[in-house]
Design a protein around this motif. Structure first.
Motif, PDB file in Angstrom:
ATOM      1  N   HIS A   1      -6.837   5.790  -4.547  1.00 23.61           N
ATOM      2  CA  HIS A   1      -7.426   5.012  -3.451  1.00 23.61           C
ATOM      3  C   HIS A   1      -6.663   3.712  -3.229  1.00 23.61           C
ATOM      4  O   HIS A   1      -6.328   3.358  -2.078  1.00 23.61           O
TER       5      HIS A   1
ATOM      6  N   GLY B   1      -3.306   3.853  -1.492  1.00 20.88           N
ATOM      7  CA  GLY B   1      -3.409   4.151  -0.067  1.00 20.88           C
ATOM      8  C   GLY B   1      -2.709   5.401   0.400  1.00 20.88           C
ATOM      9  O   GLY B   1      -2.431   5.546   1.603  1.00 20.88           O
ATOM     10  N   VAL B   2      -2.419   6.326  -0.481  1.00 21.53           N
ATOM     11  CA  VAL B   2      -1.710   7.548  -0.082  1.00 21.53           C
ATOM     12  C   VAL B   2      -2.677   8.502   0.612  1.00 21.53           C
ATOM     13  O   VAL B   2      -3.837   8.625   0.221  1.00 21.53           O
ATOM     14  N   GLN B   3      -2.189   9.161   1.655  1.00 23.85           N
ATOM     15  CA  GLN B   3      -3.031  10.012   2.488  1.00 23.85           C
ATOM     16  C   GLN B   3      -2.531  11.454   2.500  1.00 23.85           C
ATOM     17  O   GLN B   3      -1.391  11.737   2.126  1.00 23.85           O
ATOM     18  N   SER B   4      -3.399  12.349   2.958  1.00 25.87           N
ATOM     19  CA  SER B   4      -3.021  13.757   3.128  1.00 25.87           C
ATOM     20  C   SER B   4      -1.765  13.854   3.977  1.00 25.87           C
ATOM     21  O   SER B   4      -1.621  13.151   4.983  1.00 25.87           O
TER      22      SER B   4
ATOM     23  N   GLN C   1       1.196  12.968   2.936  1.00 25.53           N
ATOM     24  CA  GLN C   1       2.206  12.074   2.378  1.00 25.53           C
ATOM     25  C   GLN C   1       2.609  12.541   0.982  1.00 25.53           C
ATOM     26  O   GLN C   1       2.045  13.501   0.442  1.00 25.53           O
TER      27      GLN C   1
ATOM     28  N   ARG D   1      -6.409  16.947  -2.239  1.00 23.04           N
ATOM     29  CA  ARG D   1      -6.545  16.147  -1.018  1.00 23.04           C
ATOM     30  C   ARG D   1      -5.387  16.342  -0.047  1.00 23.04           C
ATOM     31  O   ARG D   1      -5.270  15.601   0.938  1.00 23.04           O
TER      32      ARG D   1
ATOM     33  N   ILE E   1      -2.106  16.010  -0.680  1.00 18.27           N
ATOM     34  CA  ILE E   1      -0.996  15.091  -0.935  1.00 18.27           C
ATOM     35  C   ILE E   1       0.068  15.813  -1.757  1.00 18.27           C
ATOM     36  O   ILE E   1      -0.242  16.465  -2.747  1.00 18.27           O
TER      37      ILE E   1
ATOM     38  N   ASP F   1       6.266   8.121  -0.343  1.00 19.59           N
ATOM     39  CA  ASP F   1       5.429   7.200   0.435  1.00 19.59           C
ATOM     40  C   ASP F   1       4.695   6.192  -0.431  1.00 19.59           C
ATOM     41  O   ASP F   1       4.356   5.097   0.036  1.00 19.59           O
TER      42      ASP F   1
ATOM     43  N   LYS G   1       3.188  -0.565  -2.061  1.00 16.68           N
ATOM     44  CA  LYS G   1       2.948   0.876  -2.148  1.00 16.68           C
ATOM     45  C   LYS G   1       3.095   1.399  -3.579  1.00 16.68           C
ATOM     46  O   LYS G   1       3.200   2.602  -3.799  1.00 16.68           O
TER      47      LYS G   1
END
Length: 297
Positions: free
Chosen positions: A131, A134-137, A139, A161, A163, A202, A225
């Motif tokens: 969380h 901040g990594v998202q689907s 990436q 998720r 990723i 990412d 990041k």
């Protein structure tokens, strides 16, 4: 009761098995007859006297945060759990025959006490750093030191998720990382270029504290990041050090759900007795873990 204790900060040799008074469940707490306790890097960092704001303590002190066992006392104001229930969770001084938990969940069906003890702090940490970074689907997340307990959880939760995950570990753990759905490569000379060949990065997590912060920032292009849970010097390079737990009850509930659905499994690499707590710490500090280490009572 028997409990692992230390009266001064230092190496594994400061740990001693002693006879101690039994703790009792105060308001909002439960006590368990401990069946197994998780061995986490934070345990030996606290034992060494490292400054970890989330875990201040006074000496003498017990050891351990994670445990599984059988509920035998329920404190005032606690609902939804009864004496005799099998639970896993987080508390204090869990390297002991009895321990008080401040957060817990029922053990998923089919999980052994030994297995359950390896999840609480590990899953909370994994959920928190995924969380925070901040990594998202869609990436790609780079995980340095991916074969240990937190890394094993991060790889599986991130893949669930959507990723993509690149994991670094020793040569002996490459197949293990791949079995968890990661693109795997070894650390050591040339590792940055090997990661680049696997794809764009990412976001990145430092789980081992092996002096790779500068390279992780280079690979992501942005210190914001990158998150470290293992290098106390990370803030000097603009990277956040994450050491304060989020919602442990929420993490335990998510862990139980993932385990029940077959989406999360962290193997036990080695089990120890209470009398062997110093050896467990020595092995944990040496690294190269595949999965978890636990103490069985």
């Amino acid at each position: 009761m028997k409990r692992v204790n230390f009266t001064e900060f230092g190496g594994p040799d400061v740990l001693h098995l002693i006879d101690a008074e039994e703790p009792h469940a105060g308001p909002g707490r439960i006590r368990i007859a401990v069946r197994a306790a998780g061995v986490n890097p934070v345990d030996w960092r606290i034992r060494e006297g490292q400054i970890l704001g989330a875990h201040p303590l006074e000496l003498p002190s017990g050891v351990g945060l994670d445990a599984s066992g059988v509920v035998d006392e329920v404190g005032e104001g606690v609902d939804g759990v009864a004496v005799g229930d099998h639970v896993f969770g987080e508390g204090t001084n869990t390297y002991a025959e009895f321990a008080v938990l401040s957060a817990w969940a029922r053990m998923p069906e089919g999980l052994t006490f030994e297995e359950a003890a390896g999840y609480p702090s590990v899953v909370e940490t994994a959920l928190r750093v995924i969380h925070e970074v901040g990594v998202q689907s869609g990436q790609t997340l780079l995980v340095s030191g991916a074969s240990g307990g937190v890394g094993s959880a991060v790889l599986q939760i991130a893949r669930e998720r959507g990723i993509t995950v690149i994991g670094t570990a020793g040569a002996a753990n490459q197949d293990y990382l791949r079995s968890l759905g990661a693109l795997a490569t070894t650390y050591g000379e040339g590792w940055v270029e090997r990661v680049r060949q696997l794809g764009r990065v990412d976001a990145a997590l430092d789980l081992a504290g092996s002096g790779v912060i500068r390279e992780l920032v280079e690979l992501t292009g942005d210190a914001q990041k990158v998150i470290s849970i293992a290098d106390l010097g990370a803030p000097d390079l603009g990277v956040r050090f994450s050491g304060v737990a989020g919602s442990v009850p929420r993490a335990l509930a998510e862990a139980a759900d993932l385990i029940s659905r077959g989406k999360l499994h962290i193997p036990i690499e080695k089990s120890y007795t209470l009398a062997d707590a110093a050896a467990a710490h020595t092995d944990s500090q040496a690294g190269h873990t595949r999965g978890r280490r636990v103490i069985v009572i």
